[in-house]
Enzyme design. Structure first.
Site, PDB file in Angstrom:
ATOM      1  N   LYS A   1      35.167 -18.517  45.420  1.00 49.55           N
ATOM      2  CA  LYS A   1      34.200 -17.890  46.310  1.00 49.55           C
ATOM      3  C   LYS A   1      34.841 -16.666  46.979  1.00 49.55           C
ATOM      4  O   LYS A   1      36.145 -16.865  47.327  1.00 49.55           O
ATOM      5  CB  LYS A   1      33.663 -18.590  47.430  1.00 49.55           C
ATOM      6  CG  LYS A   1      32.297 -17.900  48.009  1.00 49.55           C
ATOM      7  CD  LYS A   1      31.888 -18.997  48.818  1.00 49.55           C
ATOM      8  CE  LYS A   1      30.751 -20.185  48.449  1.00 49.55           C
ATOM      9  NZ  LYS A   1      29.832 -20.702  49.070  1.00 49.55           N
TER      10      LYS A   1
ATOM     11  N   GLU B   1      19.989 -33.642  52.689  1.00 51.29           N
ATOM     12  CA  GLU B   1      19.342 -33.731  53.924  1.00 51.29           C
ATOM     13  C   GLU B   1      18.382 -35.038  54.055  1.00 51.29           C
ATOM     14  O   GLU B   1      18.407 -35.751  55.131  1.00 51.29           O
ATOM     15  CB  GLU B   1      18.189 -32.635  53.952  1.00 51.29           C
ATOM     16  CG  GLU B   1      18.765 -31.472  54.477  1.00 51.29           C
ATOM     17  CD  GLU B   1      19.362 -30.670  53.234  1.00 51.29           C
ATOM     18  OE1 GLU B   1      19.378 -31.227  52.359  1.00 51.29           O
ATOM     19  OE2 GLU B   1      20.160 -29.502  53.605  1.00 51.29           O
TER      20      GLU B   1
ATOM     21  N   ARG C   1      12.485 -31.285  53.133  1.00 50.86           N
ATOM     22  CA  ARG C   1      12.593 -32.286  51.980  1.00 50.86           C
ATOM     23  C   ARG C   1      12.827 -33.730  52.390  1.00 50.86           C
ATOM     24  O   ARG C   1      13.032 -34.652  51.565  1.00 50.86           O
ATOM     25  CB  ARG C   1      13.714 -31.801  50.968  1.00 50.86           C
ATOM     26  CG  ARG C   1      15.026 -31.828  51.522  1.00 50.86           C
ATOM     27  CD  ARG C   1      15.958 -31.475  50.521  1.00 50.86           C
ATOM     28  NE  ARG C   1      15.606 -30.475  49.514  1.00 50.86           N
ATOM     29  CZ  ARG C   1      16.546 -30.089  48.428  1.00 50.86           C
ATOM     30  NH1 ARG C   1      17.333 -30.435  48.187  1.00 50.86           N
ATOM     31  NH2 ARG C   1      15.978 -29.202  47.632  1.00 50.86           N
TER      32      ARG C   1
HETATM   33  C1  LIG Z   1      18.438 -28.026  50.413  1.00 49.16           C
HETATM   34  C2  LIG Z   1      19.427 -27.061  50.968  1.00 49.16           C
HETATM   35  N1  LIG Z   1      20.427 -27.084  52.123  1.00 49.16           N
HETATM   36  C3  LIG Z   1      21.110 -26.231  52.688  1.00 49.16           C
HETATM   37  C4  LIG Z   1      21.115 -24.975  52.047  1.00 49.16           C
HETATM   38  C5  LIG Z   1      21.908 -24.029  52.711  1.00 49.16           C
HETATM   39  N2  LIG Z   1      22.959 -23.451  51.695  1.00 49.16           N
HETATM   40  C6  LIG Z   1      22.881 -22.298  51.210  1.00 49.16           C
HETATM   41  S1  LIG Z   1      24.081 -21.953  49.867  1.00 49.16           S
HETATM   42  C7  LIG Z   1      24.831 -23.341  50.344  1.00 49.16           C
HETATM   43  C8  LIG Z   1      26.079 -23.779  49.923  1.00 49.16           C
HETATM   44  C9  LIG Z   1      25.902 -24.045  48.089  1.00 49.16           C
HETATM   45  O1  LIG Z   1      27.116 -24.541  47.597  1.00 49.16           O
HETATM   46  P1  LIG Z   1      27.199 -24.694  46.042  1.00 49.16           P
HETATM   47  O2  LIG Z   1      25.959 -25.009  45.679  1.00 49.16           O
HETATM   48  O3  LIG Z   1      28.687 -24.903  45.762  1.00 49.16           O
HETATM   49  O4  LIG Z   1      27.105 -22.851  45.857  1.00 49.16           O
HETATM   50  P2  LIG Z   1      28.135 -21.743  46.139  1.00 49.16           P
HETATM   51  O5  LIG Z   1      27.642 -20.986  47.486  1.00 49.16           O
HETATM   52  O6  LIG Z   1      29.555 -22.419  46.216  1.00 49.16           O
HETATM   53  O7  LIG Z   1      28.166 -20.899  45.147  1.00 49.16           O
HETATM   54  C10 LIG Z   1      24.228 -24.080  51.401  1.00 49.16           C
HETATM   55  C11 LIG Z   1      24.412 -25.442  51.799  1.00 49.16           C
HETATM   56  C12 LIG Z   1      20.068 -24.741  51.102  1.00 49.16           C
HETATM   57  N3  LIG Z   1      20.144 -23.491  50.446  1.00 49.16           N
HETATM   58  N4  LIG Z   1      19.213 -25.454  50.463  1.00 49.16           N
HETATM   59 MG   LIG Z   2      30.390 -24.034  45.637  1.00 52.55          MG
END
Ligand SMILES: Cc1ncc(C[n+]2csc(CCOP(=O)(O)OP(=O)(O)O)c2C)c(N)n1
Ligand SMILES: [Mg+2]
Ligand SMILES: CC(=O)[C@@H](O)[C@H](O)COP(=O)(O)O
Length: 666
Positions: free
Chosen positions: A297, A382, A410
């Protein structure tokens, strides 16, 4: 990992001196200028050098545009090569690319002809920060809630298979279904429900390609057994930067293999050729397969690569040279919450906190620093967060579950049947409640009042200012039952002192009129606009009482008694009117045989697009002028006007009258 980390000012993107990065390609067979890429076909015959230049050019473009507008910078810097490879191997939109969460689709948008839209990124009426079906046939899922992609892919693959269109069904042009999911999203339960189906015996002839974008992080490093398993699969000595072995053939030695999906990887996600090779092999496998791609990232932009907190996951407007925001940070509601939690934690050793992979964004960093053993990061989970909180409460602690309002949706069943049914002392902190702004319809936290109003025994507070946030947070945590506190994604503003408190309700203005007049019920952060509206009304001779109920669910008797003493009640809320504060008060008045007419000012029962919070609130009728207009119409015996139709397009995203099936797509 290919060496591509360079300073933003010297990214070698093939631009010749004096030529702008997005200028016309020189005679040296440079890749096309980003604004000239009208679709993925432009990528197909680029050679390795051109691909490297294209990747560098995209990185430079991302840094320039996202630093200027705000958005998901680190996230998208991490998927440049991966997305180029995806669009070289698969033929979108004939082949289906489903992105989980969708915050990593800026490169996808550039490669599908939308580079010239980035000057409007996340602005009202401009390019969305997530996939948008109305923007492009290359986009499928608009919901920004994580862990959904595998389920969408399962459903789309089943539909294509039944229609005889899926790859492997004997047609030479069989369509491939690809789900791109992050390691963080893979900590969500829904993702495992999807995997369970994708790897089932009946799915073996229904090939879905799962591209696992593993950067080892959500915001912070991803937590839990899944993260440890992926770390072992990476065969890495550490999360970042270690050399990776060649892609290994599918094997059953890992969780995915055990679930019936072949495994390919780990693959260097910053090497276009390596990813392309792995994707091609996955497509040829003609069975469910996981391609484990290792990315970083923030890759290629030193300020992000050095950001220990979250690799500049999402940023506001920042200086591209430093990655830093200009000027001092603003005091937000989240910051006030974080401060008060530390005070409460010192006083109440039974108080513990839970986050779903968002410790810093929900303001728990100070509490975690003060009480490291009393914070639990459960991953993007969640439902588990809420049910685990029920367990913590049964064990005698007082858990404080900190979520963005929209992500509580959710876990509604867990709130209802695991916390409230057992009347457990759990407190929910709903940050980003109300209109949030740039993240658009699936991020606005506008459903919580309607949802939580259904929960027997739960009390919901809406503070109007920082002082009330501190006060209501203490009251919530001292309450022996389920409570929730909601506040917006905004600067905290100044405190609004009440004239007096009547039965728990703060009278902010008026209330001493003898003649019956108008009662303005200001829920939470709408208080300031209600007071401005009251001033305007008073100047035109209309007596107004402005009352802040503080606790908005359930409706208190004091509010009903106030309503009985007025000629008209107008409720104002930063939430959907449907089942909101106004609806609840109307119900309470009816139950108490109070006949004062109640008008509801709030958000429409619809999906509201992205924009700035202030602008969207105004477009939805929540400005002081519009509140005053609603009062005047109420006094004239008419319902408040529908949400203001600004001269620009309506902020409401009209649900299509007919289901927009995949059939609209090729
Ligand atoms: C249900 C839910 N909870 C929390 C979030 C907030 N959120 C957005 S991106 C993220 C991290 C996602 O991590 P990953 O799937 O590894 O994607 P990356 O950002 O590393 O590409 C979070 C927690 C969300 N979008 N949806
Ligand atoms: Mg990730
Ligand atoms: C994609 C996602 O869900 C988060 O990254 C979100 O965009 C953060 O929102 P805030 O900017 O309000 O923290």
């Amino acid at each position: 990992m290919t060496g591509h980390t360079v300073e933003p000012s010297v990214i070698d993107d093939g631009t010749r001196p004096g030529e702008t990065p997005s200028g016309a390609p020189s005679a040296r067979r440079d890749p096309p200028a980003l604004e000239q890429i009208i679709g993925p076909a432009a990528l197909r015959d680029l050679d390795r050098t051109q691909l490297d230049h294209l990747a560098a050019r995209i990185r430079r473009f991302l840094v320039e545009k996202v630093c200027a507008a705000g958005g998901h910078l680190g996230v998208n810097l991490g998927v440049v090569e991966l997305t180029i490879a995806l669009h070289r191997v698969f033929d979108s939109p004939h082949d289906v690319l489903v992105f989980d969460t969708g915050h990593q689709t800026y490169v996808h948008k550039i490669l599908t002809g939308r580079a010239d839209g980035f000057d409007t990124l996340r602005r009202y009426g401009g390019l969305a920060g997530y996939p948008s079906r109305s923007e492009s046939v290359h986009d499928w899922v608009e919901n920004s809630h994580a862990s959904t992609a595998l389920s969408y892919a399962d459903g789309i693959a089943k539909s294509l298979q039944l229609k005889g269109e899926l790859a492997g069904s004997g047609r030479p042009d069989g369509r491939r279904v690809v789900a791109i999911v992050g390691d963080g999203a893979l900590t969500g339960g829904l993702a495992w429900e999807g995997l369970n189906n994708l790897g089932s015996a009946t799915a073996q002839n229904r090939p879905v390609i799962v591209v696992l974008n593993d950067n080892g992080r959500s915001y912070a490093p991803t937590v839990g057994g899944v993260a440890s398993h992926l770390h072992r699969l990476r065969g890495r000595r550490d999360h970042e930067g270690a050399p990776m072995p060649e892609p290994r053939p599918p094997s059953a030695e890992n969780l995915f293999g055990q679930l019936g999906l072949a495994y390919l990887g780990p693959v260097d996600g910053h090497d276009v050729a390596a990813v392309q090779d792995a994707l091609e092999r996955a497509a040829e496998a003609c069975r469910p397969v996981v391609v484990h791609v290792i990315t970083s990232k923030g890759s290629g932009y030193p300020p992000a690569e050095c950001d220990e907190a979250d690799r500049m996951h999402g940023v506001g407007v920042v200086d591209p040279a430093t990655g830093k925001a200009e000027g001092p940070g603003e005091r937000t509601w989240t910051g006030v919450f974080g401060e008060e939690m530390v005070q409460i934690g010192a006083r109440r050793p039974d108080v513990v906190a839970i986050t779903a992979a968002m410790l810093r964004p929900v303001g728990l960093a100070p509490f975690a620093e003060a009480f490291p053993d009393r914070v639990f990061d459960v991953g993007i989970a969640e439902q588990h967060a809420v049910c685990s909180a029920a367990g913590l409460a049964m064990g005698g602690l007082h858990p404080v579950v900190c979520l963005y309002s929209t992500f509580l949706n959710r876990a509604f069943d867990q709130v209802l049947m695991d916390v409230a049914l057992h009347r457990l002392a759990v407190t929910f902190i709903l940050d980003r409640a109300g209109i949030t702004g740039p993240d658009g319809p699936s991020h606005h936290g506008v459903w919580d009042v309607g949802l939580l109003g259904l929960v027997p025994g739960l009390r919901l507070a809406a503070p109007r200012d920082p002082a009330r946030l501190r006060e209501l947070l203490r009251e919530a945590i001292d309450h022996e039952g389920p409570t929730a506190v909601r506040f917006p994604r905004a600067t905290a503003g100044s405190d609004i002192v009440a004239q007096r408190r009547v039965g728990g309700v703060d009278i902010l203005h008026g209330g001493d009129h003898r003649a019956p007049h108008v009662l303005l019920v200001a829920a939470g952060s709408t208080a300031q606009s209600c007071l401005r509206a009251a001033d305007g009304l008073e100047r035109s001779g209309i007596g107004v009482t402005v009352a802040d109920p503080r606790w908005i669910v359930p409706v208190g008797t004091a509010v009903v008694e106030l309503a009985a003493r007025h000629r008209l009640v107008v409720t104002v809320e930063d939430g959907v009117r449907h089942g909101g504060v106004g609806a609840l008060l109307s119900q309470a008045c009816a139950d108490a045989s109070v006949t004062t007419p109640v008008r509801h000012v709030g958000l429409p029962h619809a999906f509201i697009e992205h924009g700035t919070r202030r602008d969207l609130l105004d477009r939805c009728g929540l400005s002081a002028q519009q509140i005053a207009a609603a009062v005047r119409r109420g006094l004239d015996g008419h319902p408040p006007p529908p949400p203001a139709r600004a001269p620009a397009p309506d902020p409401v995203i009209h649900a299509p009258t007919t289901a927009r099936t995949g059939g609209e797509r090729p």
